[in-house]
Each structure stands twice: as structure tokens, then as C-alpha cells.
Motif scaffolding. Structure first.
Motif, PDB file in Angstrom:
ATOM      1  N   ASP A  11       0.851  -1.195   0.000  1.00  0.00           N
ATOM      2  CA  ASP A  11       0.000   0.000   0.000  1.00  0.00           C
ATOM      3  C   ASP A  11       0.887   1.246   0.000  1.00  0.00           C
ATOM      4  O   ASP A  11       2.074   1.183   0.291  1.00  0.00           O
ATOM      5  CB  ASP A  11      -0.961  -0.009   1.196  1.00  0.00           C
ATOM      6  CG  ASP A  11      -0.246   0.026   2.525  1.00  0.00           C
ATOM      7  OD1 ASP A  11       0.379   1.056   2.843  1.00  0.00           O
ATOM      8  OD2 ASP A  11      -0.310  -0.986   3.260  1.00  0.00           O
ATOM      9  N   GLU A  12       0.301   2.380  -0.349  1.00  0.00           N
ATOM     10  CA  GLU A  12       1.062   3.622  -0.521  1.00  0.00           C
ATOM     11  C   GLU A  12       1.766   4.046   0.765  1.00  0.00           C
ATOM     12  O   GLU A  12       2.895   4.538   0.730  1.00  0.00           O
ATOM     13  CB  GLU A  12       0.151   4.745  -1.023  1.00  0.00           C
ATOM     14  CG  GLU A  12       0.887   6.047  -1.346  1.00  0.00           C
ATOM     15  CD  GLU A  12       2.065   5.870  -2.316  1.00  0.00           C
ATOM     16  OE1 GLU A  12       3.117   6.499  -2.105  1.00  0.00           O
ATOM     17  OE2 GLU A  12       1.932   5.110  -3.290  1.00  0.00           O
ATOM     18  N   GLY A  13       1.130   3.832   1.916  1.00  0.00           N
ATOM     19  CA  GLY A  13       1.766   4.197   3.191  1.00  0.00           C
ATOM     20  C   GLY A  13       3.039   3.395   3.441  1.00  0.00           C
ATOM     21  O   GLY A  13       4.052   3.938   3.904  1.00  0.00           O
ATOM     22  N   ALA A  17       6.815   4.892   3.588  1.00  0.00           N
ATOM     23  CA  ALA A  17       7.673   4.624   4.741  1.00  0.00           C
ATOM     24  C   ALA A  17       9.001   4.004   4.299  1.00  0.00           C
ATOM     25  O   ALA A  17      10.063   4.365   4.806  1.00  0.00           O
ATOM     26  CB  ALA A  17       6.959   3.703   5.728  1.00  0.00           C
ATOM     27  N   ALA A  18       8.943   3.085   3.343  1.00  0.00           N
ATOM     28  CA  ALA A  18      10.164   2.453   2.839  1.00  0.00           C
ATOM     29  C   ALA A  18      11.072   3.485   2.194  1.00  0.00           C
ATOM     30  O   ALA A  18      12.291   3.480   2.415  1.00  0.00           O
ATOM     31  CB  ALA A  18       9.822   1.333   1.852  1.00  0.00           C
ATOM     32  N   GLY A  26      20.474   6.689   3.764  1.00  0.00           N
ATOM     33  CA  GLY A  26      21.379   6.947   2.648  1.00  0.00           C
ATOM     34  C   GLY A  26      21.532   5.766   1.709  1.00  0.00           C
ATOM     35  O   GLY A  26      22.612   5.523   1.185  1.00  0.00           O
ATOM     36  N   MET A  27      20.456   5.026   1.512  1.00  0.00           N
ATOM     37  CA  MET A  27      20.519   3.864   0.622  1.00  0.00           C
ATOM     38  C   MET A  27      19.284   3.808  -0.250  1.00  0.00           C
ATOM     39  O   MET A  27      18.302   4.504   0.006  1.00  0.00           O
ATOM     40  CB  MET A  27      20.660   2.562   1.433  1.00  0.00           C
ATOM     41  CG  MET A  27      19.509   2.278   2.373  1.00  0.00           C
ATOM     42  SD  MET A  27      19.618   0.709   3.282  1.00  0.00           S
ATOM     43  CE  MET A  27      21.021   0.939   4.309  1.00  0.00           C
ATOM     44  N   SER A  28      19.353   2.989  -1.274  1.00  0.00           N
ATOM     45  CA  SER A  28      18.205   2.823  -2.158  1.00  0.00           C
ATOM     46  C   SER A  28      17.120   2.006  -1.461  1.00  0.00           C
ATOM     47  O   SER A  28      17.388   1.300  -0.482  1.00  0.00           O
ATOM     48  CB  SER A  28      18.627   2.095  -3.440  1.00  0.00           C
ATOM     49  OG  SER A  28      18.963   0.747  -3.139  1.00  0.00           O
ATOM     50  N   VAL A  29      15.913   2.106  -1.982  1.00  0.00           N
ATOM     51  CA  VAL A  29      14.814   1.301  -1.446  1.00  0.00           C
ATOM     52  C   VAL A  29      15.136  -0.180  -1.640  1.00  0.00           C
ATOM     53  O   VAL A  29      14.888  -1.002  -0.749  1.00  0.00           O
ATOM     54  CB  VAL A  29      13.462   1.680  -2.107  1.00  0.00           C
ATOM     55  CG1 VAL A  29      12.349   0.732  -1.660  1.00  0.00           C
ATOM     56  CG2 VAL A  29      13.096   3.119  -1.779  1.00  0.00           C
ATOM     57  N   LEU A  36      16.453  -5.526   5.209  1.00  0.00           N
ATOM     58  CA  LEU A  36      15.381  -5.981   6.103  1.00  0.00           C
ATOM     59  C   LEU A  36      15.183  -7.490   6.018  1.00  0.00           C
ATOM     60  O   LEU A  36      15.017  -8.168   7.038  1.00  0.00           O
ATOM     61  CB  LEU A  36      14.062  -5.272   5.774  1.00  0.00           C
ATOM     62  CG  LEU A  36      13.970  -3.792   6.137  1.00  0.00           C
ATOM     63  CD1 LEU A  36      12.626  -3.223   5.674  1.00  0.00           C
ATOM     64  CD2 LEU A  36      14.138  -3.591   7.629  1.00  0.00           C
ATOM     65  N   VAL A  37      15.205  -8.017   4.808  1.00  0.00           N
ATOM     66  CA  VAL A  37      15.024  -9.459   4.628  1.00  0.00           C
ATOM     67  C   VAL A  37      16.202 -10.210   5.241  1.00  0.00           C
ATOM     68  O   VAL A  37      16.017 -11.227   5.920  1.00  0.00           O
ATOM     69  CB  VAL A  37      14.839  -9.811   3.131  1.00  0.00           C
ATOM     70  CG1 VAL A  37      14.849 -11.317   2.933  1.00  0.00           C
ATOM     71  CG2 VAL A  37      13.539  -9.211   2.615  1.00  0.00           C
TER      72      VAL A  37
END
Length: 85
Positions: A11-13, A17-18, A26-29, A36-37
Motif C-alpha cells: 500500500d502507498e503508506g 515509509a520504505a 542513505g541507501m536505495s529502497v 530488512l530481509v
């Protein structure tokens, strides 16, 4: 290591947040999600433990010399300060 593309719908939220968290770090999504994984699967923790074990193995004698007497309940000899004659 080869990379595989993974498309995920959120979802957009969650997407917002990501993006915000990744930017703050300072990193890419992509990198943020990958981290995280890895944390969730314990890969990062496992890598840390392996590195810590390797460090301790390499410097075991130094730690034993420095702290061994205290561990055994003995008082180590006091070191003289290089500033005091």
C-alpha cells in the motif's frame, strides 16, 4: 552474487515509509528492503557472529594476557604509567 528482480505490491503508506527510511539511511529502497530481509532471516546476525568468533580466535592470546588473571580471580600486576618515572 547475481541479482534477481522481485516485484512487490504494497500500500502507498508502506511504500512511502520504505522510501523515507531508505533515504534517512542513505541507501536505495532496493538495498533497504534487501537489508530488512537479511535481518529477518538472521543472515546479518550470523555474519556478525562469525566475524566476532574469527576476531576472538585471532586475538585470544591478547585477551588472555590482558584479562586472564582477573577472570581467574587473581589481581593482575599494575602497569606503571609511562608518565610516572
Amino acid at each position: 552474487m547475481a541479482k534477481t528482480q522481485l516485484n512487490v505490491r504494497v500500500d502507498e503508506g508502506t511504500a512511502r515509509a520504505a522510501r523515507e527510511r531508505a533515504l534517512a539511511r542513505g541507501m536505495s529502497v532496493n538495498r533497504y528492503i534487501e537489508e530488512l530481509v537479511k535481518q529477518d532471516t538472521g543472515e546479518v546476525g550470523h555474519t556478525f557472529v562469525e566475524a566476532a568468533a574469527d576476531f576472538m580466535k585471532q586475538y585470544e592470546s591478547v585477551f588472555a594476557e590482558e584479562f586472564g588473571a582477573e577472570r581467574e580471580g587473581r589481581t593482575p600486576p599494575r602497569r606503571r604509567s609511562p608518565l610516572i618515572p
